[in-house]
Design a protein around this motif. Structure first.
Motif, short mmCIF file in Angstrom:
data_model
loop_
_atom_site.label_atom_id
_atom_site.label_comp_id
_atom_site.label_asym_id
_atom_site.label_seq_id
_atom_site.Cartn_x
_atom_site.Cartn_y
_atom_site.Cartn_z
N VAL A 67 0.85 -1.07 -0.16
CA VAL A 67 0.00 0.03 0.19
C VAL A 67 0.97 1.18 -0.02
CG1 VAL A 67 -1.76 1.37 1.24
CG2 VAL A 67 -2.12 -1.25 1.37
N ILE A 68 0.62 2.06 -1.03
CA ILE A 68 1.52 3.03 -1.22
C ILE A 68 0.77 4.33 -1.44
CG2 ILE A 68 3.46 4.05 -2.89
CD1 ILE A 68 3.94 1.19 -3.67
N THR A 69 1.37 5.63 -0.72
CA THR A 69 0.67 6.88 -1.16
C THR A 69 1.86 7.95 -1.83
OG1 THR A 69 1.36 7.56 1.33
CG2 THR A 69 -1.06 6.67 0.53
N PHE A 70 1.16 8.42 -2.71
CA PHE A 70 1.97 9.70 -3.07
C PHE A 70 1.19 11.02 -2.95
CE2 PHE A 70 3.52 6.18 -5.60
CZ PHE A 70 4.95 6.31 -5.88
N ALA A 71 2.03 11.96 -2.47
CA ALA A 71 1.40 13.56 -2.36
C ALA A 71 0.55 13.72 -3.55
CB ALA A 71 2.33 14.46 -1.88
N ALA A 72 1.04 13.43 -4.71
CA ALA A 72 0.13 13.90 -6.03
C ALA A 72 0.53 12.67 -7.33
CB ALA A 72 0.62 15.22 -6.66
N ARG A 73 -0.33 12.71 -8.14
CA ARG A 73 -0.07 11.72 -9.37
C ARG A 73 1.43 11.79 -9.84
NH1 ARG A 73 -3.17 8.41 -11.46
NH2 ARG A 73 -5.06 9.15 -10.54
N THR A 74 1.90 13.20 -9.92
CA THR A 74 2.96 13.51 -10.50
C THR A 74 4.06 12.79 -9.89
OG1 THR A 74 3.11 15.55 -9.31
CG2 THR A 74 2.17 15.72 -11.53
N GLY A 75 3.84 12.62 -8.79
CA GLY A 75 4.90 11.92 -7.95
C GLY A 75 4.98 10.33 -8.26
N TYR A 76 3.90 9.94 -8.54
CA TYR A 76 3.85 8.37 -8.89
C TYR A 76 4.27 8.25 -10.38
CZ TYR A 76 1.67 4.03 -10.75
OH TYR A 76 1.54 2.57 -11.30
N GLU A 77 4.02 9.18 -11.30
CA GLU A 77 4.56 9.13 -12.55
C GLU A 77 6.02 9.34 -12.71
OE1 GLU A 77 2.12 12.22 -14.27
OE2 GLU A 77 0.31 11.09 -14.44
N SER A 78 6.68 10.22 -11.92
CA SER A 78 8.20 10.35 -11.99
C SER A 78 8.52 9.05 -11.28
CB SER A 78 8.53 11.70 -11.08
OG SER A 78 8.46 11.74 -9.75
N PHE A 79 8.05 8.58 -10.27
CA PHE A 79 8.63 7.27 -9.71
C PHE A 79 8.68 6.06 -10.71
CE2 PHE A 79 7.51 3.20 -8.16
CZ PHE A 79 8.67 2.76 -7.29
N LEU A 80 7.74 6.02 -11.73
CA LEU A 80 7.64 4.96 -12.87
C LEU A 80 8.76 5.22 -14.01
CD1 LEU A 80 3.79 4.77 -13.75
CD2 LEU A 80 5.29 3.07 -12.15
N VAL A 81 9.16 6.52 -13.98
CA VAL A 81 10.35 6.77 -15.12
C VAL A 81 11.82 7.01 -14.39
CG1 VAL A 81 8.76 7.41 -16.76
CG2 VAL A 81 9.91 9.18 -15.30
N ASP A 82 11.77 6.94 -12.92
CA ASP A 82 12.79 7.03 -12.31
C ASP A 82 14.20 6.29 -12.97
OD1 ASP A 82 15.26 6.19 -10.16
OD2 ASP A 82 14.03 7.70 -9.02
N PRO A 83 15.26 6.88 -13.24
CA PRO A 83 16.34 6.20 -13.89
C PRO A 83 17.01 5.24 -13.36
CG PRO A 83 16.52 8.46 -14.10
CD PRO A 83 15.46 8.35 -13.08
N GLU A 84 17.21 5.16 -12.00
CA GLU A 84 17.86 3.94 -11.03
C GLU A 84 16.78 2.95 -10.94
OE1 GLU A 84 19.38 3.64 -6.53
OE2 GLU A 84 18.76 5.66 -7.30
#
Length: 91
Positions: free
Chosen positions: A51-68
């Motif tokens: 169960v994961i929360t993000f402050a905003a959808r943009t955080g989730y979107e940036s997590f998905l494309v995190d280079p690491e």
């Protein structure tokens, strides 16, 4: 706030590698304003629920494309876990 439930399935024979991968990528959540609220391991040893929360959808979107994260997943190859993500809300 965005709440997600992730159902993670480890490849047969790659459970340990999959768990290490999850340990590492879940630690990246903070850099994207995300937080692991709960992590449960299935009694079969081959699955987890997060169960994961993000402050905003943009955080989730940036997590998905995190280079690491992408590099770690690529390096794991066929041993990478499969994940189903469900957007959820409290009732």
């Amino acid at each position: 706030m965005l709440t997600l439930v992730a159902i993670v399935e480890y490849a047969a024979g790659a459970e340990t590698a999959g768990q290490r991968y999850e340990d590492t990528v879940l630690a990246l959540l903070g850099r994207h304003d995300g937080r692991l609220e709960r992590r449960l391991r299935g009694t079969d040893g081959r699955s987890e629920v997060h169960v994961i929360t993000f402050a905003a959808r943009t955080g989730y979107e940036s997590f998905l494309v995190d280079p690491e994260r992408a590099t770690l997943r690529h390096d794991l190859g066929d041993a990478a876990p499969t994940t189903r993500v469900i957007e959820a809300y409290d009732v």
